[in-house]
Design an enzyme around this catalytic site. Structure first.
Site, PDB file in Angstrom:
ATOM      1  N   GLY A 127     -63.020  56.877   2.220  1.00 35.56           N
ATOM      2  CA  GLY A 127     -63.743  57.272   3.422  1.00 35.56           C
ATOM      3  C   GLY A 127     -62.868  58.090   4.353  1.00 35.56           C
ATOM      4  N   SER A 129     -63.496  62.110   4.837  1.00 34.38           N
ATOM      5  CA  SER A 129     -64.242  63.234   5.406  1.00 34.38           C
ATOM      6  C   SER A 129     -65.439  62.750   6.226  1.00 34.38           C
ATOM      7  CB  SER A 129     -64.740  64.166   4.306  1.00 34.38           C
ATOM      8  OG  SER A 129     -63.662  64.739   3.601  1.00 34.38           O
ATOM      9  N   GLU A 244     -52.654  61.880  -3.470  1.00 35.18           N
ATOM     10  CA  GLU A 244     -53.886  62.528  -3.917  1.00 35.18           C
ATOM     11  C   GLU A 244     -53.604  63.949  -4.390  1.00 35.18           C
ATOM     12  OE1 GLU A 244     -58.320  63.806  -2.249  1.00 35.18           O
ATOM     13  OE2 GLU A 244     -56.920  62.758  -0.932  1.00 35.18           O
TER      14      GLU A 244
END
Length: 773
Positions: A127, A129, A244
């Protein structure tokens, strides 16, 4: 890569596991997944199988279930998974949430979540964007307030991948609005089955359901959902983004490339590989392979730096952003190639399952190609758009060091390199370059310095010949330093190409020449190219013939580097049986016509013609094509290392210039469009250096594998040379077009290197395994 006995055993262990555990059903499910990672049913099943073997989270700390592997083992594992077409499991929990827990979670939080996360019991989504934030995470407005033993969340998150299948979410929320936006963010981890949470599906342009919008309406989660301290979320968020954006993507991309090769063969099964379109696409796939090879080499450096510790490369702070840009744009490029192969069938809107489920089947790979192409448009958007990543790379670049050795150095190599760099700065600074290139003889001080003051001419020769016992890595380091100083010749033509050819021929008569080279008494020049042959070593019309017991040659050679001051010429010629031979010629022999030609970079070469010229010796036994090609490949890599040195100097000068030069009231470096151009130049340079360094062990390969690796690295260097060279001139403006600055000289040197060992098209054909046209 050349694997050790232990690494080969590990590779075989992984292959045996895949053969036993990767079922056809799971493989097919992964094969048909066109999304970011495997669909839930396939991915979670495969993760649980990996977990039973202890391989679901190999990068984790050992105490939490990691494997403690070396960088090479991680690469072998990822490469074998991709080669076997194993599903790509979701990284959201294993790669992103878990490192946050390990670094910032309490012991209780780790014990609560990590085992289930590793074993595939829980399934996570991210969670980050929000509808109004895009890549600007600091502007997020989803809020959480503390009420007793709970956090109460209001707001929404969007583009939440696999939220409709997830059991848990890690989430950024605003917990304070009194200070700077970054200061009031907290990081929460919680289950998604709480009241007040609703999930709305978002169908992408590819027809896939991966994305969702998640709404929070007075949603309550436990107080221990907070990771780290309250309002510490921005620090944690940046830490997570490094994981990421900074993963290892090359093995997966190499698997995608193999799939494209299979698709190409199937698509042209009726017309055959002689079809011109087939050959055009084969060359584009070869170019993609070069890009993957370069990315792979660089990602191995990143992995080694992270696991091995020690001195970090100067680009390491920007590595996550660089990796994100390079991997996602290459992934998108592969989907474009898939669409090219698909042809007219690429316009079909069928699902993959529908493609063959009819008496008139449509190629499944064509349907997959279109869905992957549409889906992967998101790759340059998620995780922070690639434009934002270029901003971050440029921010690191400005004022940073940009020079790294092309190969890791031990203590002896570091001392060798430092002494050479210091000597070049002292004896041959740029302001002395004009006199150094004024005539063919003006380079003599460099030769004397390399031989007598530094003793580097024999750095790659064995000790019994008077050398230092080094090899290609030492030659690369020397050429890189010489490139930065713009003084490559005559080291490359003599100590690299000439010496490599003599060693490859294996003729005992060559030992005396090599000893003389190490002592600085012998200078070699290799005459291998001919006007009609361009850069094809096999197209030789020069003839070797025997007349009354004396060998003679007749023919012409083109642009022979280092011939002007050489004491011996090594010339290729075909004997009466058609075999390629290498002969030793005295430059003072009769029947020689010479024209010295100054090259645009200031170096000198010679056009040579032979008319019944007597041969001093015929070296080696039998055909010398293999020996010449090996020496040429070695010299190509040395030239590539030199090009890296040139590019590093150009990059450094460009960064300095744009940081000082002002236009429209601000420095050039303040303009975003110029920042992005410099970021692209730097990424190309770093990959070129990695590609060259990865070939330091190439002489141990078979001739076919060596050719593929050398040409792949050379293509990467040539692409970078144009990008960096042209960019340096452009960003210096009018001054870049003059001979007054080093930037113009460096650009011209890169242009010469482009022409010396064959261009991109020639080397792409070698990578693709295609013969010359």
């Amino acid at each position: 890569m050349n694997l050790s006995k232990e690494e080969l055993a590990f590779r075989d262990e992984v292959r045996a596991f895949l053969a036993a555990e990767l079922t056809d059903e799971i493989r097919l499910g992964g094969h048909r997944t066109s999304g970011i990672f495997a669909d839930y049913e396939v991915g979670i099943s495969w993760q649980r199988i990996l977990a039973k073997r202890g391989w679901s989270a190999p990068h984790w700390p050992v105490e939490w279930g990691g494997c403690g592997w070396t960088p090479r083992q991680h690469d072998i594992f990822a490469s074998e998974m991709a080669a076997a077409d194993a599903p790509k499991v979701s990284p959201l929990g294993l790669v992103m949430a878990a490192p946050v827990l390990v670094a910032f979670g309490t012991q209780a939080q780790k014990e609560r979540w990590l085992p289930d996360l590793r074993n595939g019991v829980s399934y996570w989504c991210q969670g980050y964007s929000e509808p109004g934030s895009g890549s600007d995470l600091a502007s997020l407005q989803c809020r959480a307030r503390r009420e007793g033993n709970e956090w109460v969340i209001n707001g929404s998150k969007i583009w939440t991948t696999h939220a409709h299948r997830a059991t848990h979410m890690f989430c950024l929320v605003r917990t304070d609005s009194s200070g700077k936006p970054q200061q009031g963010i907290s990081f929460l981890m919680f289950e998604l089955n709480n009241p007040g949470i609703q999930i709305r599906p978002i169908i992408s342009i590819s027809g896939d359901h991966e994305f969702n919008q998640v709404f929070f309406d007075e949603a309550r989660v436990p107080a221990d959902a907070l990771i780290g301290e309250e309002n510490q979320g921005w620090t944690i968020a940046k830490f997570l983004l490094e994981h990421e954006r900074g993963g290892s993507s090359a093995p997966f991309l190499r698997g995608r490339l193999a799939r494209l090769h299979e698709s190409l063969s199937e698509a042209f099964a009726s017309s055959g590989p002689s079809d011109s379109e087939h050959e055009d696409i084969a060359l584009t796939l070869a170019n993609a392979q070069c890009r993957i090879d370069a990315l792979h080499a660089w990602e191995q450096q990143v992995l080694t730096a992270r696991i091995g510790g020690g001195k970090q490369p100067c680009w390491m702070p920007a590595a996550p952003s660089m990796g994100k840009v390079l991997a996602t744009e290459l992934k998108q490029h592969l989907t474009e190639l898939g669409l090219d192969i698909a042809g007219a069938y690429g316009a079909s809107s069928l699902t993959i399952e529908e493609a063959a489920a009819h008496a008139l089947p449509v190629p499944e790979e064509s349907v997959f190609a279109t869905r992957a192409y549409l889906n992967d448009r998101a790759a340059s958007i998620y995780g922070g758009t690639n434009e934002v990543q270029r901003n971050l790379i440029a921010r690191h670049l400005l004022g940073a060091e940009v020079v790294e050795p092309v190969v890791p150095t031990d203590e002896t190599q570091a001392m060798l390199l430092a002494s050479l760099q210091g000597w070049l700065q002292d004896k041959l600074p740029f302001d002395k370059r004009a006199q150094m290139i004024a005539s063919p003889e003006a380079i003599a001080p460099l030769w004397q310095g390399l031989s007598h003051e530094l003793g580097l001419l024999g750095a790659a020769l064995p000790e019994h010949l008077g050398g230092m016992g080094g090899g290609l890595p030492e030659q690369m380091l020397i050429c890189q330093a010489l490139g930065a100083a713009l003084v490559a010749e005559p080291y490359s033509s003599t100590a690299v190409l000439g010496a490599s050819l003599l060693q490859a021929l294996g003729d005992p008569a060559a030992d005396a020449l090599l000893q003389g080279l190490a002592e600085g008494q012998v200078r070699l020049a290799v005459a291998a190219l001919e006007p009609a042959g361009r850069t094809d070593l096999s197209r030789v019309q020069t003839r070797l013939h025997n007349s009354n017991g004396q060998w003679h040659i007749s023919g012409r050679k083109a642009l022979v580097r280092g011939a002007t001051g050489a004491t011996h010429w090594l010339v290729s010629a075909r004997d009466e049986s058609g075999q390629l031979r290498i002969v030793l010629i005295d430059p003072a022999a009769r029947g020689v016509q010479r024209r010295n030609v100054r090259l645009i970079d200031g170096a000198w070469a010679s056009e040579l013609a032979f008319d019944q010229t007597p041969v001093h010796a015929v070296l080696g036994q039998g055909d010398a094509q293999a020996a010449l090609t090996q020496a040429w490949d070695t010299a190509t890599l040395a030239a590539d290392a030199e090009a890296v040195g040139v590019m590093q100097a150009l990059m450094r000068d460009t960064l300095n210039y744009t940081s000082q030069r002002k236009q429209f009231g601000q420095t050039l470096a303040a303009f975003q469009v110029l920042q992005h151009r410099m970021a692209d130049m730097y990424m190309a340079l770093v990959q070129a250096a990695a590609a060259v360094g990865a070939c330091a062990d190439v002489l141990g390969d078979s001739s076919e594998r060596r050719a593929e690796r050398v040409s792949s690295a050379h293509v990467t260097v040539l692409r970078a040379a144009r990008l960096v060279g042209q960019g340096a001139v452009q960003l210096h403006g009018g001054m870049g077009m003059t001979d007054e600055l080093a930037v113009g000289h460096g650009f011209k040197r890169l242009t010469v290197i482009e022409q010396q060992f064959g261009g991109v098209a020639q080397h792409l054909r070698r990578v693709a395994g295609l013969s010359q046209p």
